[in-house]
Write an enzyme that holds these catalytic residues in place. Structure first.
Site, short mmCIF file in Angstrom:
data_model
loop_
_atom_site.label_atom_id
_atom_site.label_comp_id
_atom_site.label_asym_id
_atom_site.label_seq_id
_atom_site.Cartn_x
_atom_site.Cartn_y
_atom_site.Cartn_z
CD GLU A 70 -2.82 1.12 2.45
OE1 GLU A 70 -3.49 2.15 2.67
OE2 GLU A 70 -2.82 0.13 3.21
CG ASP A 104 -2.26 9.22 8.22
OD1 ASP A 104 -2.37 8.01 8.47
OD2 ASP A 104 -2.47 9.72 7.12
#
Length: 287
Positions: free
Chosen positions: A51, A62
């Site tokens: 990924e 994040d």
């Protein structure tokens, strides 16, 4: 990569009696050329799926590790086009399927149909857009799938049954199940309700279930592998490579430093895979 590349990867791992290991890297960290070396190292370590995150300026989901990686990537001049060139270089030598992940804004700026066309041409197998809701994604899903790209959508703990089902229907590659509330990163570990959430996702959709957020050790990987179809590890891998680069006072990283960082990534992925496979070995020993 064919449209079935992700499905084939999950099928192969299932035939081996284990979950798939999905290694996440921030594209362009510390520069696009090094991304290719790190991706190849992850494959050597045993990653079944890659990924690759296309950096953007506001990664709200994040934690500090990926945020810092994206900042370094953007500072190095990483663009969507540069990432696609890295994808071409990676997939030219590796048969492991690669999923691109990014925010909707960079795709809009690039042109959503053009992005799908160029991503597939570069060799990507799928695309994940975390801030694109499945109910808003119909035209994008249709075009992506028509070009040969599988689509991946997110679900989180507490996601409603209807939203979970919608994400499952729209996910032809796999459903990305967030293990816990909060942001990415090793702090806090895997969610305490992991097994319950995976079971709930399975009841709502037919796509493979891959779990991320908080997976950083072989023990974490084993716990996820015991109930899910895929184990996603990102921050721990990025941190491992970044620790090598940050220890060197170099404006441009030498070949030796890049090789050292790649070696660190390879060995970490090997360790994570051992955790994934240990679940299979444990169940075999019980029979």
């Amino acid at each position: 990569m064919s449209q079935r590349a992700l499905g084939q990867a999950f099928d192969r791992c299932r035939s081996e009696g284990r979950a798939a290991l999905i290694a996440y890297l921030a594209a362009g960290d510390p520069n696009p050329a090094v991304t290719v070396d790190l991706a190849r190292a992850a494959v050597r370590g045993g990653a079944d799926i890659l990924e690759l995150g296309i950096p953007f300026s506001d990664p709200l989901a994040d934690g500090p590790i990926i945020r810092a990686a994206y900042a370094r990537a953007l500072a190095s001049g990483t663009t969507v086009r540069a990432v696609l060139e890295s994808v071409s270089a990676i997939t030219a030598g590796e048969r492991v399927p690669l999923v691109l992940m990014t925010s909707w804004n960079p795709i809009l700026a690039y042109g959503s149909e053009r992005f799908c066309d160029d991503a597939f041409a570069a060799g990507a197998a799928g695309v994940l857009v975390p801030d694109l809701l499945p109910e808003d994604a119909a035209s994008f899903v249709v075009h992506a799938q028509s070009k040969g790209l599988d689509t991946v959508f997110l679900a989180a703990p507490g996601t409603s049954a209807s939203r979970l089902a919608a994400a499952g229907r729209a996910s032809t590659g796999f459903l990305y199940l967030i293990s816990r509330r909060g942001v990415t990163g090793p702090d806090g570990g895997v969610g305490t309700e992991l097994e319950v959430e995976v079971a709930r996702a399975r009841s709502a959709c037919d796509a493979p279930i891959a779990v991320g957020f908080g997976v950083s050790t072989a023990e974490d990987a084993a716990r996820v592998a015991a109930c899910a179809d895929g184990v996603i590890v990102g921050s721990a891998i990025i941190k491992e490579a970044a620790s090598v680069f940050s220890a060197k006072s170099q404006v441009t990283h030498s070949a030796e430093t890049i090789a050292e960082a790649a070696d660190h990534v390879e060995r970490l992925v090997e360790t994570l895979l051992e955790g994934v496979v240990s679940v299979r070995k444990l169940e075999q020993n019980r029979t």
